[in-house]
Design a protein around this motif. Structure first.
Motif, PDB file in Angstrom:
ATOM      1  N   VAL A   1      25.306 -24.324  16.235  1.00  0.00           N
ATOM      2  CA  VAL A   1      24.404 -23.431  16.965  1.00  0.00           C
ATOM      3  C   VAL A   1      23.535 -22.654  15.976  1.00  0.00           C
ATOM      4  O   VAL A   1      24.037 -22.067  15.009  1.00  0.00           O
ATOM      5  N   LEU A   2      22.247 -22.668  16.219  1.00  0.00           N
ATOM      6  CA  LEU A   2      21.308 -21.841  15.456  1.00  0.00           C
ATOM      7  C   LEU A   2      21.064 -20.572  16.252  1.00  0.00           C
ATOM      8  O   LEU A   2      20.509 -20.618  17.363  1.00  0.00           O
ATOM      9  N   LEU A   3      21.505 -19.437  15.733  1.00  0.00           N
ATOM     10  CA  LEU A   3      21.339 -18.146  16.404  1.00  0.00           C
ATOM     11  C   LEU A   3      20.209 -17.401  15.701  1.00  0.00           C
ATOM     12  O   LEU A   3      20.329 -17.034  14.531  1.00  0.00           O
ATOM     13  N   ILE A   4      19.112 -17.215  16.407  1.00  0.00           N
ATOM     14  CA  ILE A   4      17.918 -16.587  15.831  1.00  0.00           C
ATOM     15  C   ILE A   4      17.800 -15.163  16.359  1.00  0.00           C
ATOM     16  O   ILE A   4      17.663 -14.942  17.563  1.00  0.00           O
TER      17      ILE A   4
ATOM     18  N   HIS B   1       5.104 -29.609   5.403  1.00  0.00           N
ATOM     19  CA  HIS B   1       5.983 -28.592   5.973  1.00  0.00           C
ATOM     20  C   HIS B   1       6.835 -27.918   4.909  1.00  0.00           C
ATOM     21  O   HIS B   1       7.836 -27.277   5.234  1.00  0.00           O
ATOM     22  N   SER B   2       6.449 -28.044   3.661  1.00  0.00           N
ATOM     23  CA  SER B   2       7.298 -27.581   2.564  1.00  0.00           C
ATOM     24  C   SER B   2       7.566 -26.076   2.610  1.00  0.00           C
ATOM     25  O   SER B   2       8.643 -25.630   2.218  1.00  0.00           O
ATOM     26  N   ALA B   3       6.611 -25.290   3.119  1.00  0.00           N
ATOM     27  CA  ALA B   3       6.786 -23.835   3.128  1.00  0.00           C
ATOM     28  C   ALA B   3       7.869 -23.389   4.099  1.00  0.00           C
ATOM     29  O   ALA B   3       8.426 -22.302   3.948  1.00  0.00           O
ATOM     30  N   VAL B   4       8.169 -24.207   5.076  1.00  0.00           N
ATOM     31  CA  VAL B   4       9.206 -23.859   6.062  1.00  0.00           C
ATOM     32  C   VAL B   4      10.291 -24.932   6.104  1.00  0.00           C
ATOM     33  O   VAL B   4      10.960 -25.117   7.130  1.00  0.00           O
ATOM     34  N   ALA B   5      10.478 -25.625   5.004  1.00  0.00           N
ATOM     35  CA  ALA B   5      11.443 -26.736   4.964  1.00  0.00           C
ATOM     36  C   ALA B   5      12.859 -26.284   5.311  1.00  0.00           C
ATOM     37  O   ALA B   5      13.594 -27.003   5.993  1.00  0.00           O
ATOM     38  N   ASP B   6      13.257 -25.104   4.847  1.00  0.00           N
ATOM     39  CA  ASP B   6      14.610 -24.628   5.130  1.00  0.00           C
ATOM     40  C   ASP B   6      14.790 -24.342   6.616  1.00  0.00           C
ATOM     41  O   ASP B   6      15.807 -24.700   7.210  1.00  0.00           O
ATOM     42  N   GLN B   7      13.798 -23.721   7.241  1.00  0.00           N
ATOM     43  CA  GLN B   7      13.889 -23.441   8.676  1.00  0.00           C
ATOM     44  C   GLN B   7      13.905 -24.735   9.485  1.00  0.00           C
ATOM     45  O   GLN B   7      14.612 -24.837  10.495  1.00  0.00           O
ATOM     46  N   ILE B   8      13.138 -25.718   9.045  1.00  0.00           N
ATOM     47  CA  ILE B   8      13.122 -27.012   9.732  1.00  0.00           C
ATOM     48  C   ILE B   8      14.484 -27.695   9.610  1.00  0.00           C
ATOM     49  O   ILE B   8      15.006 -28.245  10.581  1.00  0.00           O
ATOM     50  N   ARG B   9      15.068 -27.652   8.422  1.00  0.00           N
ATOM     51  CA  ARG B   9      16.395 -28.237   8.216  1.00  0.00           C
ATOM     52  C   ARG B   9      17.414 -27.597   9.151  1.00  0.00           C
ATOM     53  O   ARG B   9      18.225 -28.293   9.780  1.00  0.00           O
ATOM     54  N   ARG B  10      17.354 -26.286   9.269  1.00  0.00           N
ATOM     55  CA  ARG B  10      18.310 -25.574  10.116  1.00  0.00           C
ATOM     56  C   ARG B  10      18.086 -25.883  11.590  1.00  0.00           C
ATOM     57  O   ARG B  10      19.026 -26.018  12.370  1.00  0.00           O
ATOM     58  N   LEU B  11      16.828 -26.009  12.001  1.00  0.00           N
ATOM     59  CA  LEU B  11      16.516 -26.382  13.387  1.00  0.00           C
ATOM     60  C   LEU B  11      17.033 -27.777  13.697  1.00  0.00           C
ATOM     61  O   LEU B  11      17.662 -28.007  14.735  1.00  0.00           O
ATOM     62  N   ARG B  12      16.773 -28.716  12.808  1.00  0.00           N
ATOM     63  CA  ARG B  12      17.193 -30.103  13.043  1.00  0.00           C
ATOM     64  C   ARG B  12      18.712 -30.248  13.074  1.00  0.00           C
ATOM     65  O   ARG B  12      19.241 -31.156  13.710  1.00  0.00           O
ATOM     66  N   ALA B  13      19.413 -29.364  12.382  1.00  0.00           N
ATOM     67  CA  ALA B  13      20.881 -29.419  12.355  1.00  0.00           C
ATOM     68  C   ALA B  13      21.511 -28.854  13.616  1.00  0.00           C
ATOM     69  O   ALA B  13      22.705 -29.062  13.868  1.00  0.00           O
TER      70      ALA B  13
ATOM     71  N   VAL C   1      28.128 -21.608  13.548  1.00  0.00           N
ATOM     72  CA  VAL C   1      26.988 -20.736  13.868  1.00  0.00           C
ATOM     73  C   VAL C   1      26.193 -20.447  12.599  1.00  0.00           C
ATOM     74  O   VAL C   1      26.739 -19.953  11.612  1.00  0.00           O
ATOM     75  N   ASP C   2      24.925 -20.790  12.632  1.00  0.00           N
ATOM     76  CA  ASP C   2      23.991 -20.479  11.562  1.00  0.00           C
ATOM     77  C   ASP C   2      23.116 -19.329  12.055  1.00  0.00           C
ATOM     78  O   ASP C   2      22.291 -19.514  12.951  1.00  0.00           O
ATOM     79  N   VAL C   3      23.302 -18.131  11.489  1.00  0.00           N
ATOM     80  CA  VAL C   3      22.532 -16.967  11.918  1.00  0.00           C
ATOM     81  C   VAL C   3      21.247 -16.878  11.096  1.00  0.00           C
ATOM     82  O   VAL C   3      21.297 -16.724   9.876  1.00  0.00           O
TER      83      VAL C   3
END
Length: 197
Positions: free
Chosen positions: A4-7, A64-76, A35-37
Protein backbone atom coordinates in the motif's frame (compact mmCIF):
# COMPACT_ATOMS: atom_id res chain seq x y z
CA UNK A 1 -0.61 -9.30 1.81
CA UNK A 2 -0.74 -6.16 -0.33
CA UNK A 3 1.68 -3.31 -0.85
CA UNK A 4 0.00 0.00 0.00
CA UNK A 5 1.23 3.47 -0.92
CA UNK A 6 -0.04 5.88 1.74
CA UNK A 7 0.25 9.48 0.53
CA UNK A 8 -0.06 12.24 3.14
CA UNK A 9 -0.39 15.86 2.01
CA UNK A 10 -0.46 18.17 5.02
CA UNK A 11 2.27 20.57 6.19
CA UNK A 12 1.71 20.11 9.95
CA UNK A 13 3.01 17.07 11.81
CA UNK A 14 0.35 17.45 14.52
CA UNK A 15 -2.60 17.88 12.15
CA UNK A 16 -5.72 15.75 12.17
CA UNK A 17 -4.63 14.51 8.74
CA UNK A 18 -1.40 13.23 10.29
CA UNK A 19 -3.44 11.38 12.93
CA UNK A 20 -5.65 9.92 10.20
CA UNK A 21 -2.60 8.72 8.25
CA UNK A 22 -1.11 7.14 11.37
CA UNK A 23 -4.37 5.30 12.14
CA UNK A 24 -4.66 4.05 8.55
CA UNK A 25 -1.04 2.91 8.56
CA UNK A 26 -1.53 1.00 11.82
CA UNK A 27 -4.69 -0.71 10.51
CA UNK A 28 -2.97 -1.75 7.28
CA UNK A 29 0.09 -3.09 9.07
CA UNK A 30 -2.11 -4.97 11.55
CA UNK A 31 -3.57 -7.01 8.71
CA UNK A 32 -0.12 -7.73 7.30
CA UNK A 33 0.11 -5.24 4.45
CA UNK A 34 3.35 -3.52 3.55
CA UNK A 35 2.95 0.25 3.84
CA UNK A 36 5.10 2.81 2.05
CA UNK A 37 4.37 6.23 3.58
CA UNK A 38 4.96 9.09 1.15
CA UNK A 39 4.68 12.29 3.18
CA UNK A 40 4.87 14.87 0.42
CA UNK A 41 5.80 17.75 2.73
CA UNK A 42 8.37 15.81 4.77
CA UNK A 43 9.98 14.54 1.58
CA UNK A 44 9.96 18.08 0.15
CA UNK A 45 8.18 17.03 -3.03
CA UNK A 46 8.24 19.78 -5.66
CA UNK A 47 4.73 20.00 -7.15
CA UNK A 48 5.76 22.17 -10.08
CA UNK A 49 5.62 20.49 -13.47
CA UNK A 50 8.83 21.60 -15.19
CA UNK A 51 9.15 22.88 -18.74
CA UNK A 52 11.06 19.79 -19.79
CA UNK A 53 8.48 17.47 -18.21
CA UNK A 54 5.66 19.22 -20.04
CA UNK A 55 7.56 19.17 -23.34
CA UNK A 56 7.96 15.40 -22.94
CA UNK A 57 4.23 14.94 -22.40
CA UNK A 58 3.68 13.98 -26.05
CA UNK A 59 7.08 12.42 -26.65
CA UNK A 60 7.64 8.78 -27.57
CA UNK A 61 10.55 8.79 -25.11
CA UNK A 62 9.48 10.90 -22.11
CA UNK A 63 12.02 11.76 -19.44
CA UNK A 64 10.64 10.81 -16.02
CA UNK A 65 13.99 10.86 -14.26
CA UNK A 66 13.08 13.74 -11.92
CA UNK A 67 10.26 11.71 -10.38
CA UNK A 68 11.70 8.22 -10.89
CA UNK A 69 11.48 7.35 -7.18
CA UNK A 70 7.81 8.36 -6.95
CA UNK A 71 7.05 6.38 -10.10
CA UNK A 72 8.80 3.31 -8.68
CA UNK A 73 6.75 3.57 -5.50
CA UNK A 74 3.50 4.02 -7.44
CA UNK A 75 4.20 1.02 -9.66
CA UNK A 76 4.97 -1.12 -6.60
CA UNK A 77 1.60 -0.35 -5.02
CA UNK A 78 -1.36 -2.70 -5.11
CA UNK A 79 -3.47 -0.11 -3.28
CA UNK A 80 -3.29 3.61 -2.51
CA UNK A 81 -4.48 5.57 0.50
CA UNK A 82 -4.64 9.36 0.14
CA UNK A 83 -4.89 11.60 3.21
CA UNK A 84 -5.25 15.34 2.71
CA UNK A 85 -7.23 18.45 3.64
CA UNK A 86 -9.52 20.21 1.20
CA UNK A 87 -8.71 23.89 0.86
CA UNK A 88 -11.11 25.99 -1.23
CA UNK A 89 -12.84 22.70 -2.11
CA UNK A 90 -9.71 21.41 -3.82
CA UNK A 91 -6.80 19.17 -2.95
CA UNK A 92 -3.62 20.91 -1.75
CA UNK A 93 -1.29 22.12 -4.52
CA UNK A 94 1.39 19.64 -3.45
CA UNK A 95 -0.99 16.69 -4.03
CA UNK A 96 -2.28 18.09 -7.33
CA UNK A 97 1.36 18.52 -8.36
CA UNK A 98 2.02 14.89 -7.46
CA UNK A 99 -0.67 13.81 -9.92
CA UNK A 100 0.57 16.31 -12.54
CA UNK A 101 4.17 15.07 -12.34
CA UNK A 102 3.84 11.37 -11.49
CA UNK A 103 0.64 10.33 -13.31
CA UNK A 104 2.28 11.04 -16.66
CA UNK A 105 1.95 9.40 -20.08
CA UNK A 106 3.93 6.18 -20.06
CA UNK A 107 3.33 5.82 -16.32
CA UNK A 108 -0.37 6.10 -15.47
CA UNK A 109 -1.79 6.18 -18.99
CA UNK A 110 -0.93 6.17 -22.69
CA UNK A 111 -2.14 8.47 -25.42
CA UNK A 112 -4.15 6.96 -28.25
CA UNK A 113 -3.73 7.86 -31.93
CA UNK A 114 -5.28 11.24 -32.56
CA UNK A 115 -5.27 11.94 -28.81
CA UNK A 116 -8.70 10.54 -28.16
CA UNK A 117 -9.61 8.65 -25.00
CA UNK A 118 -6.45 7.68 -23.15
CA UNK A 119 -5.46 4.09 -22.30
CA UNK A 120 -5.00 3.19 -18.63
CA UNK A 121 -1.64 1.79 -17.49
CA UNK A 122 -2.18 1.21 -13.76
CA UNK A 123 -3.73 -2.17 -14.46
CA UNK A 124 -2.63 -3.87 -11.23
CA UNK A 125 -3.94 -1.19 -8.88
CA UNK A 126 -6.72 -2.80 -6.86
CA UNK A 127 -8.16 -0.02 -4.70
CA UNK A 128 -7.90 3.64 -3.74
CA UNK A 129 -9.08 5.04 -0.41
CA UNK A 130 -9.17 8.83 -0.15
CA UNK A 131 -9.63 10.46 3.26
CA UNK A 132 -9.96 14.23 3.50
CA UNK A 133 -10.82 16.91 6.02
CA UNK A 134 -12.89 20.03 5.39
CA UNK A 135 -13.61 23.08 7.48
CA UNK A 136 -17.04 23.45 5.91
CA UNK A 137 -20.27 21.61 6.58
CA UNK A 138 -21.25 18.57 4.55
CA UNK A 139 -24.18 20.32 2.88
CA UNK A 140 -21.86 22.98 1.46
CA UNK A 141 -19.61 20.37 -0.16
CA UNK A 142 -22.55 18.25 -1.33
CA UNK A 143 -25.25 20.69 -2.39
CA UNK A 144 -23.40 23.90 -3.15
CA UNK A 145 -20.14 22.50 -4.57
CA UNK A 146 -21.18 19.02 -5.72
CA UNK A 147 -18.26 17.08 -4.18
CA UNK A 148 -15.65 18.42 -6.65
CA UNK A 149 -12.63 16.60 -5.22
CA UNK A 150 -14.40 13.26 -5.10
CA UNK A 151 -15.49 13.65 -8.72
CA UNK A 152 -11.98 14.63 -9.80
CA UNK A 153 -10.31 11.72 -8.02
CA UNK A 154 -12.87 9.05 -8.92
CA UNK A 155 -13.69 10.02 -12.50
CA UNK A 156 -10.74 11.97 -13.85
CA UNK A 157 -7.87 10.11 -12.18
CA UNK A 158 -8.75 6.66 -10.80
CA UNK A 159 -11.31 5.51 -13.36
CA UNK A 160 -9.19 6.90 -16.20
CA UNK A 161 -5.85 5.41 -15.15
CA UNK A 162 -7.03 2.34 -13.20
CA UNK A 163 -10.67 1.59 -14.12
CA UNK A 164 -10.58 -1.77 -12.33
CA UNK A 165 -9.66 -0.20 -8.98
CA UNK A 166 -12.29 0.14 -6.26
CA UNK A 167 -12.66 3.72 -5.05
CA UNK A 168 -13.91 4.97 -1.70
CA UNK A 169 -13.76 8.41 -0.10
CA UNK A 170 -14.31 9.45 3.50
CA UNK A 171 -14.70 13.14 4.35
CA UNK A 172 -14.58 14.65 7.81
CA UNK A 173 -16.57 17.89 7.87
CA UNK A 174 -16.49 20.89 10.20
CA UNK A 175 -13.02 19.90 11.37
CA UNK A 176 -12.25 23.37 12.72
CA UNK A 177 -14.94 22.69 15.34
CA UNK A 178 -14.24 19.00 15.88
CA UNK A 179 -14.22 17.69 19.45
CA UNK A 180 -12.46 14.65 20.90
CA UNK A 181 -15.50 12.38 20.65
CA UNK A 182 -16.18 13.13 16.98
CA UNK A 183 -12.48 12.89 16.19
CA UNK A 184 -12.36 9.43 17.78
CA UNK A 185 -15.43 8.31 15.83
CA UNK A 186 -13.96 9.42 12.54
CA UNK A 187 -10.60 7.77 13.27
CA UNK A 188 -12.50 4.55 13.99
CA UNK A 189 -14.18 4.86 10.56
CA UNK A 190 -10.77 5.34 8.94
CA UNK A 191 -9.40 2.28 10.73
CA UNK A 192 -12.34 0.18 9.56
CA UNK A 193 -12.07 1.43 5.97
CA UNK A 194 -8.31 0.80 5.86
CA UNK A 195 -8.74 -2.67 7.29
CA UNK A 196 -11.30 -3.44 4.57
CA UNK A 197 -9.28 -1.91 1.71
Amino acid sequence: MAQVLLILAHPLEDSFCAAIAARAEAALEARGDGVDVLDLYREDFDPRLSRSERRCHYSDQPDHSAVADQIRRLRAADKIVLVFPQWWFAMPAILKGYFDRVFQPGVAFDHTPGYGQIRPRLKTLQAVLAVSTLGSARWVSALYMGYPVKRQLRRAIVKTCAPQARFRMLNCYDTEKIDAARSARFLARVEKAAAAL
